[in-house]
Design an enzyme around this catalytic site. Structure first.
Site, short mmCIF file in Angstrom:
data_model
loop_
_atom_site.label_atom_id
_atom_site.label_comp_id
_atom_site.label_asym_id
_atom_site.label_seq_id
_atom_site.Cartn_x
_atom_site.Cartn_y
_atom_site.Cartn_z
N ASP A 72 -2.71 -9.02 6.03
CA ASP A 72 -3.27 -9.99 5.10
C ASP A 72 -3.60 -11.27 5.88
O ASP A 72 -3.29 -11.39 7.05
CB ASP A 72 -2.32 -10.25 3.93
CG ASP A 72 -0.97 -10.80 4.38
OD1 ASP A 72 -0.86 -11.22 5.55
OD2 ASP A 72 -0.04 -10.82 3.57
N SER A 73 -4.24 -12.21 5.22
CA SER A 73 -4.73 -13.39 5.93
C SER A 73 -3.69 -14.49 6.07
O SER A 73 -3.88 -15.44 6.81
CB SER A 73 -5.94 -13.96 5.19
OG SER A 73 -5.52 -14.51 3.94
N GLY A 74 -2.60 -14.39 5.34
CA GLY A 74 -1.63 -15.48 5.27
C GLY A 74 -1.88 -16.42 4.12
O GLY A 74 -1.03 -17.25 3.79
N ASP B 266 -8.59 -16.77 2.25
CA ASP B 266 -9.11 -17.17 0.95
C ASP B 266 -8.11 -18.07 0.25
O ASP B 266 -6.96 -18.19 0.69
CB ASP B 266 -9.39 -15.94 0.07
CG ASP B 266 -8.11 -15.20 -0.28
OD1 ASP B 266 -7.19 -15.16 0.57
OD2 ASP B 266 -8.00 -14.66 -1.39
N GLY C 14 -6.15 -12.34 -6.49
CA GLY C 14 -5.89 -13.19 -7.64
C GLY C 14 -5.47 -12.44 -8.89
O GLY C 14 -5.51 -13.00 -9.99
N ASP D 296 -1.23 -2.27 -2.39
CA ASP D 296 0.00 -2.59 -1.67
C ASP D 296 0.88 -3.44 -2.56
O ASP D 296 0.40 -4.11 -3.48
CB ASP D 296 -0.31 -3.39 -0.39
CG ASP D 296 -0.47 -4.88 -0.70
OD1 ASP D 296 0.48 -5.64 -0.45
OD2 ASP D 296 -1.52 -5.28 -1.23
N CYS E 297 12.22 15.19 -7.85
CA CYS E 297 11.74 14.64 -6.56
C CYS E 297 12.22 15.52 -5.41
O CYS E 297 13.38 15.97 -5.40
CB CYS E 297 12.26 13.21 -6.39
SG CYS E 297 11.77 12.44 -4.83
N CYS F 190 12.16 14.46 -2.16
CA CYS F 190 12.34 13.64 -0.97
C CYS F 190 13.69 13.94 -0.32
O CYS F 190 14.60 14.52 -0.92
CB CYS F 190 12.21 12.15 -1.30
SG CYS F 190 13.67 11.37 -2.02
N CYS G 285 16.77 12.69 -2.35
CA CYS G 285 17.13 13.46 -3.55
C CYS G 285 17.66 14.86 -3.20
O CYS G 285 18.42 15.44 -3.96
CB CYS G 285 15.93 13.56 -4.49
SG CYS G 285 15.55 11.97 -5.29
N HIS H 226 13.49 6.54 -1.14
CA HIS H 226 13.10 7.25 -2.37
C HIS H 226 11.93 6.56 -3.07
O HIS H 226 10.96 7.22 -3.47
CB HIS H 226 14.28 7.37 -3.33
CG HIS H 226 13.86 7.81 -4.69
ND1 HIS H 226 13.59 9.14 -5.01
CD2 HIS H 226 13.56 7.10 -5.82
CE1 HIS H 226 13.17 9.22 -6.26
NE2 HIS H 226 13.16 8.00 -6.78
#
Length: 379
Positions: free
Chosen positions: A94-96, A148, A218, A268, A306, A308, A311, A337
């Site tokens: 990301d840009s910060g 931005d 935003g 994300d 699940c 994974c 689990c 998980h």
């Protein structure tokens, strides 16, 4: 040739959602996808090997935090962020900007950039479009984000208009300052709050600059989910269909599905890792707080549906014990998980698009997840 390329594979006949693939210098990933967040060059408590095990193909790191610690020069000396953290998949930075603007009592926005104070020691700092590009070029991420302004919610139309116009000017400066356009893709960020005319203005400005991809910023900043969905409905169609579309900061299961239905390719959020450290787990039947007393003698898995590693091998009772004792291994298990749950959820979304039944999948998932109930507990 652009370092980032989007390939449209199929469009869902029920919803219009896109099944696609994004090609980067460090491999390709299928979309829609969820990107685990590795703020400080690590996804909290997870190893890169574990992320690969759950089939995460792209992660996000944070420009602001890595600028402060350890510093972009050290990461450049290490050979870039990929080598520094031993991750050979794709990385988005990301840009910060979001971090800077979240420090609202410590910053001053000017046309040249943002003056603010280091949240760690109070030192005066300055971040501009040029500086954000310099840091991200040093980090060597596959996808960089333009610097931005991320305005608060709610904001007046007048303030938002000024903010959108500044973001557009900053986007031009980011493109001019980008030193490695052949090896790093730069995405523009569409702002405008809940105002349709300003979203149109922002999209028009940024699309004219021909970025290799676009984010919608935003949102998920405090507004109700129905407003977020409405904004996506009129904003996503404004973006090029042959480039990836990224919705920033969204990670609840319902919003991932709703976003995909509205044409989003990438998501994300710190949500799955943050709530994991409080003992909160995402399951196919909704939210489960494993630290609660009722699980003290529950020897079943976090989620019986699940597959994974967690689990398959560990019980609710054991994980509760670890978390109640503040043992790091407990946080590792709940984090693994939760990330696996979202990575696999997006795999299910992609399969539903392939089968032209994402609308049906949403109804089934919301029903099982308990989101159709008026008192539904979400994240």
């Amino acid at each position: 040739m652009q370092p980032i390329r989007y390939e449209l594979i199929k469009t869902d006949k029920q919803t219009g959602a896109r099944l696609g693939r994004v090609h980067t210098p460090h491999g390709s990933f299928d979309t829609p996808t969820f990107m685990p967040v590795g703020t400080l060059a690590t996804v909290k408590t997870m190893s890169p090997e574990e992320l690969k095990q759950m089939d995460a193909r792209i992660i996000l790191s944070n420009t602001y935090h890595l600028w402060l610690r350890p510093g972009e020069d050290i990461i450049r000396e290490a050979g870039g962020l990929h080598k520094f953290m031993n991750w050979d998949g794709a990385i988005l930075t990301d840009s910060g900007g979001f971090q800077v603007f979240s420090l609202s009592d410590m910053r001053e926005i000017k046309e040249e950039g943002v003056h603010f104070r280091n949240h760690l020691n109070g030192d005066k700092l300055f971040l501009s479009p040029e500086k954000a590009m310099h840091i991200q070029n040093a980090l060597g991420s596959d996808i960089m984000m333009a610097f931005d302004e991320c305005p608060p919610y709610p904001a007046t139309h007048e303030y938002m208009k000024q903010s959108v116009e500044r973001t557009s000017r900053w986007a031009e400066r980011c493109l001019a300052a980008h030193e490695r356009p052949d090896t790093q893709g730069l995405f523009g960020i569409v702002q405008g709050g809940e105002f349709e005319d300003l979203r149109k203005q922002s999209a028009r400005d940024l699309v004219s600059l021909d970025f290799p991809g676009y984010a919608i910023g935003g949102l998920s900043v405090g507004e109700p989910k129905d407003i977020m969905n409405r904004v996506l409905e009129f904003t996503t169609p404004l973006l090029p269909s042959d480039k990836p579309r990224y919705l920033m900061g969204v990670g609840s299961p319902d919003s991932l599905i709703d976003g995909a239905i509205r044409g989003i390719d990438m998501f994300d959020c710190v949500l799955p890792t943050r709530i994991a450290r409080n003992g909160t787990c995402m399951t196919s039947n909704g939210r489960l707080v494993v630290r609660n007393a009722k699980y003290a003698r529950d020897f079943g898995p976090i989620d019986e549906n699940c597959d994974c590693h967690v689990c398959k091998n560990y019980s609710r009772a054991y994980i509760r014990h670890l978390i109640k004792c503040n043992e790091t291994f407990g946080f590792r298990l709940t984090t693994y998980h939760n990330l696996h749950f979202l990575v696999k959820l997006m795999e299910q979304v992609r399969f539903a698009i392939k089968e032209d039944r994402l609308g049906d999948f949403k109804e089934e998932f919301f029903e099982q997840y308990g989101l159709n109930k008026p008192d539904a507990k979400n994240f």
